[in-house]
Scaffold this motif. Structure first.
Motif, PDB file in Angstrom:
ATOM      1  N   VAL A 497      21.800  36.170  32.337  1.00 53.33           N
ATOM      2  CA  VAL A 497      23.075  36.810  31.996  1.00 53.33           C
ATOM      3  C   VAL A 497      23.578  36.313  30.641  1.00 53.33           C
ATOM      4  N   ALA A 498      23.451  35.018  30.386  1.00 50.75           N
ATOM      5  CA  ALA A 498      23.876  34.463  29.098  1.00 50.75           C
ATOM      6  C   ALA A 498      23.079  35.059  27.944  1.00 50.75           C
ATOM      7  N   SER A 499      21.867  35.493  28.222  1.00 58.31           N
ATOM      8  CA  SER A 499      20.996  36.077  27.202  1.00 58.31           C
ATOM      9  C   SER A 499      21.176  37.577  27.040  1.00 58.31           C
ATOM     10  N   GLY A 500      21.973  38.188  27.919  1.00 52.41           N
ATOM     11  CA  GLY A 500      22.145  39.633  27.868  1.00 52.41           C
ATOM     12  C   GLY A 500      21.027  40.405  28.525  1.00 52.41           C
ATOM     13  N   ARG A 501      20.089  39.681  29.179  1.00 53.49           N
ATOM     14  CA  ARG A 501      18.980  40.379  29.839  1.00 53.49           C
ATOM     15  C   ARG A 501      19.424  41.044  31.138  1.00 53.49           C
ATOM     16  N   LYS A 502      20.424  40.459  31.791  1.00 52.39           N
ATOM     17  CA  LYS A 502      20.982  41.030  33.015  1.00 52.39           C
ATOM     18  C   LYS A 502      22.500  41.099  32.861  1.00 52.39           C
ATOM     19  N   ARG A 503      23.099  42.088  33.521  1.00 55.64           N
ATOM     20  CA  ARG A 503      24.558  42.239  33.498  1.00 55.64           C
ATOM     21  C   ARG A 503      25.083  42.086  34.910  1.00 55.64           C
ATOM     22  N   PRO A 504      26.080  41.235  35.117  1.00 58.10           N
ATOM     23  CA  PRO A 504      26.679  41.141  36.453  1.00 58.10           C
ATOM     24  C   PRO A 504      27.403  42.434  36.796  1.00 58.10           C
ATOM     25  N   TRP A 505      27.655  42.614  38.088  1.00 56.24           N
ATOM     26  CA  TRP A 505      28.256  43.869  38.531  1.00 56.24           C
ATOM     27  C   TRP A 505      29.615  44.120  37.886  1.00 56.24           C
ATOM     28  N   SER A 506      30.422  43.082  37.690  1.00 54.36           N
ATOM     29  CA  SER A 506      31.743  43.313  37.101  1.00 54.36           C
ATOM     30  C   SER A 506      31.621  43.917  35.700  1.00 54.36           C
ATOM     31  N   ASP A 507      30.615  43.506  34.929  1.00 54.07           N
ATOM     32  CA  ASP A 507      30.385  44.096  33.608  1.00 54.07           C
ATOM     33  C   ASP A 507      29.896  45.538  33.734  1.00 54.07           C
ATOM     34  N   ARG A 508      29.022  45.773  34.694  1.00 56.88           N
ATOM     35  CA  ARG A 508      28.480  47.116  34.840  1.00 56.88           C
ATOM     36  C   ARG A 508      29.566  48.129  35.220  1.00 56.88           C
ATOM     37  N   TRP A 509      30.496  47.696  36.057  1.00 51.82           N
ATOM     38  CA  TRP A 509      31.577  48.582  36.477  1.00 51.82           C
ATOM     39  C   TRP A 509      32.764  48.559  35.516  1.00 51.82           C
ATOM     40  N   GLY A 510      32.841  47.552  34.654  1.00 61.94           N
ATOM     41  CA  GLY A 510      34.021  47.383  33.820  1.00 61.94           C
ATOM     42  C   GLY A 510      35.228  46.937  34.621  1.00 61.94           C
ATOM     43  N   LEU A 511      35.006  46.074  35.614  1.00 62.98           N
ATOM     44  CA  LEU A 511      36.071  45.565  36.482  1.00 62.98           C
ATOM     45  C   LEU A 511      36.604  44.261  35.897  1.00 62.98           C
ATOM     46  N   PHE A 512      37.752  44.319  35.256  1.00 61.40           N
ATOM     47  CA  PHE A 512      38.263  43.155  34.547  1.00 61.40           C
ATOM     48  C   PHE A 512      39.737  42.905  34.889  1.00 61.40           C
ATOM     49  N   ASN A 513      40.059  41.649  35.144  1.00 58.83           N
ATOM     50  CA  ASN A 513      41.445  41.249  35.385  1.00 58.83           C
ATOM     51  C   ASN A 513      42.178  41.028  34.068  1.00 58.83           C
ATOM     52  N   ASP A 514      43.493  41.247  34.105  1.00 54.62           N
ATOM     53  CA  ASP A 514      44.315  40.891  32.957  1.00 54.62           C
ATOM     54  C   ASP A 514      44.372  39.377  32.802  1.00 54.62           C
ATOM     55  N   LEU A 515      44.531  38.925  31.561  1.00 53.74           N
ATOM     56  CA  LEU A 515      44.792  37.509  31.325  1.00 53.74           C
ATOM     57  C   LEU A 515      46.197  37.170  31.825  1.00 53.74           C
ATOM     58  N   THR A 516      46.338  35.985  32.396  1.00 58.60           N
ATOM     59  CA  THR A 516      47.634  35.563  32.937  1.00 58.60           C
ATOM     60  C   THR A 516      47.901  34.128  32.513  1.00 58.60           C
ATOM     61  N   LEU A 517      48.902  33.948  31.660  1.00 61.05           N
ATOM     62  CA  LEU A 517      49.229  32.607  31.180  1.00 61.05           C
ATOM     63  C   LEU A 517      49.887  31.776  32.264  1.00 61.05           C
ATOM     64  N   PHE A 518      49.633  30.476  32.229  1.00 62.41           N
ATOM     65  CA  PHE A 518      50.356  29.514  33.055  1.00 62.41           C
ATOM     66  C   PHE A 518      51.527  29.017  32.224  1.00 62.41           C
ATOM     67  N   ASN A 519      52.745  29.372  32.636  1.00 62.60           N
ATOM     68  CA  ASN A 519      53.929  28.990  31.876  1.00 62.60           C
ATOM     69  C   ASN A 519      54.933  28.256  32.766  1.00 62.60           C
ATOM     70  N   PRO A 520      54.846  26.919  32.831  1.00 60.84           N
ATOM     71  CA  PRO A 520      55.829  26.173  33.625  1.00 60.84           C
ATOM     72  C   PRO A 520      57.137  25.916  32.892  1.00 60.84           C
ATOM     73  N   ALA A 521      57.244  26.360  31.634  1.00 62.56           N
ATOM     74  CA  ALA A 521      58.462  26.134  30.844  1.00 62.56           C
ATOM     75  C   ALA A 521      59.518  27.180  31.193  1.00 62.56           C
ATOM     76  N   PRO A 522      60.780  26.917  30.876  1.00 62.83           N
ATOM     77  CA  PRO A 522      61.852  27.866  31.210  1.00 62.83           C
ATOM     78  C   PRO A 522      61.736  29.176  30.433  1.00 62.83           C
ATOM     79  N   VAL A 523      62.205  30.237  31.064  1.00 66.54           N
ATOM     80  CA  VAL A 523      62.389  31.532  30.408  1.00 66.54           C
ATOM     81  C   VAL A 523      63.879  31.699  30.181  1.00 66.54           C
ATOM     82  N   THR A 524      64.265  31.985  28.942  1.00 64.85           N
ATOM     83  CA  THR A 524      65.697  32.031  28.603  1.00 64.85           C
ATOM     84  C   THR A 524      66.298  33.417  28.815  1.00 64.85           C
TER      85      THR A 524
END
Length: 524
Positions: A497-524
């Motif tokens: 997979v690291a070489s691009g010879r095989k693709r995991p199923w999530s890549d084949r389907w285009g199944l991707f999660n959004d990035l989610t920041l960890f923010n323990p600081a206050p929101v004003t």
């Protein structure tokens, strides 16, 4: 492996013989292997007789456990019986209380450091070398944003880039937006704001992005765009920033033109990247589990741990994470830390998270999900003992605070919450270029920024989700494969997979999660 496995429990099955797995000679419970569980009256070859139905993956008492007695699995106390549990009974969640977490002030430090693992040479993959010496497994243009206000604009731009520009640059795999909900309306100078800001800075420098940092900002946000650039400029000599409020932008079309032009310049650079043979020592692999069940610590995670040892033996880097899924097993990890300083860094991250949870009037017992419990995990202690099996047997060579970039080779603990998508975001920021994700209950989780190999803890899941699961570790439970065999299979799959010879199923389907920041600081 973290724990010894009783070889007698892993004999190759004949028919649908009732089967259990007991992991340590001191355990007074075992888990039921058979699909759909077993009814009352079932008698096992060793004479154990069920007095009630026990679902698959759930624990059966191997001896009478008195009220207040210890429930033992993995050779560790995973619960306190809240009532008498007769031999052959289902050790159900309501019958077990959660033990106290290990005392952080009483832990052993670096007194059982494993000997260096024997080197493993000759393994390579085809990766993308970067000017800073890192190696990627993908060739991606990643575009950061400094504030959520511009996320919609970037979405429009990326659609145009993929349609109008990307076909001209065949060596570039994809264009992704590093979008998030941060940047304004936040306490930007609060002490804990360092975590989301550091995460965004580190994300932009992931090796899969080739060093071509680009930021789209608004202009009035608290997190100024330049803070997301490595040194305030990029290799192309431009600012690296498109700011929508710049007076030169006469309407939305000109904003699009600016984003497209800057993206095109970076695509031209990335298109010159080509795969070349790299030693396996350049791998940076993240390990994570989600939708865990009682088989996680028996099949998939021990196989991941064996594979982690192989990567470390090659000189590579492996990260394991998820603080609340380490906290109750920390007494097994600090003795393995290479130095007392590394052990104390582990304790520092556990203590920080204890305080963070306490401030929110919660504790680590809030971690197990309903699905975890349905899969046979009574509490966070049992879950943690199975989770840390991913760490293999080697010495722990480094500890990263949330969002820190990896500096060392070997086995690294990267502190993150246990949430799948938050952990994935933080591991990307720390520099993983490929992730291995074990699951017992199943999840379509994936990341656009790096390949994700999905490993099932149970054959039933692997067969039912045959077009989502990349590797079946459930064969370990049924005796059709060993931990070592699946570990080696995973290692070779990682190289492919690291070489691009095989693709995991999530890549084949285009199944991707959004990035989610960890923010323990206050929101004003």
């Amino acid at each position: 492996m973290l724990v010894e496995t009783d070889a007698q429990t892993l004999e190759r099955p004949g028919g649908d013989t009732p089967r259990t797995i007991r992991l340590h000679e001191s355990d007074n419970v075992a888990i039921v292997v058979n699909a759909f569980g077993l009814p009352a009256g079932t008698t096992f070859p060793d004479g154990l007789r069920l007095v009630e139905f026990v679902p698959q993956g759930h624990k059966v008492a191997l001896a009478d456990i008195p009220e207040g007695g210890h429930v033992r699995r993995y050779g560790e106390v995973v619960g306190i019986a809240t009532q008498a549990i007769p031999k052959g009974s289902w050790v159900e969640e309501s019958r077990v209380a959660t033990p106290t977490a290990p005392d952080l002030d009483a832990l052993e430090l670096s007194n059982r450091v494993p000997a260096p693992l024997p080197p493993l040479e000759g393994y390579t993959f085809a990766g993308y070398r970067n000017p800073d010496g890192s190696v990627g497994t993908k060739n991606i243009l990643a575009i950061s944003i400094s504030v959520q206000c511009v996320a919609g604009t970037l979405d429009v731009a990326i659609r145009r880039i993929k349609q109008e520009l990307l076909p001209r640059f065949p060596n570039v795999d994809d264009v992704v937006g590093l979008t998030h909900a941060y940047g304004c309306g936040v306490a930007i100078n609060a002490p804990q704001a360092v975590i989301p800001i550091r995460t965004l800075q580190s994300l932009a420098q992931n090796p899969n992005f080739g060093g071509e940092v680009m930021v789209v900002g608004l202009g009035c946000e608290k997190l100024v765009s330049e803070r997301l650039l490595p040194d305030g400029r990029d290799a192309a000599g431009d600012s690296g920033v498109v700011r929508l409020q710049d007076e030169r932008h006469q309407g939305f079309s000109m904003m699009m033109d600016s984003i497209m032009a800057m993206a095109e310049a970076r695509l031209e650079v990335l298109n010159r990247r080509t795969r070349e043979t790299c030693p396996a020592s350049e791998l940076v692999v993240g390990l994570q589990c989600g939708g865990s069940d009682a088989f996680s610590g028996v099949t998939a995670n021990p196989a991941l741990g064996f594979c982690a040892d192989l990567i470390v033996r090659c000189g590579g880097t492996v990260m394991f994470s998820e603080v609340t899924e380490v906290r109750d097993a920390i007494h097994l990890l600090t003795p393995r830390a290479q130095t007392p300083e590394i052990a104390r860094a582990l304790i520092r991250e556990m203590a920080w998270y204890d305080a963070y949870l306490a401030k929110g009037e919660a504790d680590r017992r809030a971690n197990p999900s309903p699905g975890n419990k349905k899969g046979g995990l009574n509490n966070i202690v049992e879950k943690a003992l199975g989770s840390v099996a991913k760490s293999g047997t080697g010495a722990i060579s480094g500890v990263l605070a949330p969002g820190e970039r990896v500096r060392d080779k070997g086995l690294i603990f990267a502190a993150t919450p246990a949430s799948d998508f938050v952990c994935g975001t933080l591991q990307l920021a720390s520099g993983i270029t490929l992730q291995v994700f074990s699951t017992g209950r199943g999840t379509p989780y994936g990341l656009a920024q790096c390949p994700v190999i999905k490993v099932a803890t149970r054959t039933e899941l692997a067969e039912r989700w045959s077009d989502l699961i990349d590797l079946d570790a459930g064969r370990i439970a049924t005796g059709h494969a060993t931990i070592e065999e699946v570990g080696w299979e995973l290692f070779h799959l990682i190289l492919d997979v690291a070489s691009g010879r095989k693709r995991p199923w999530s890549d084949r389907w285009g199944l991707f999660n959004d990035l989610t920041l960890f923010n323990p600081a206050p929101v004003t």
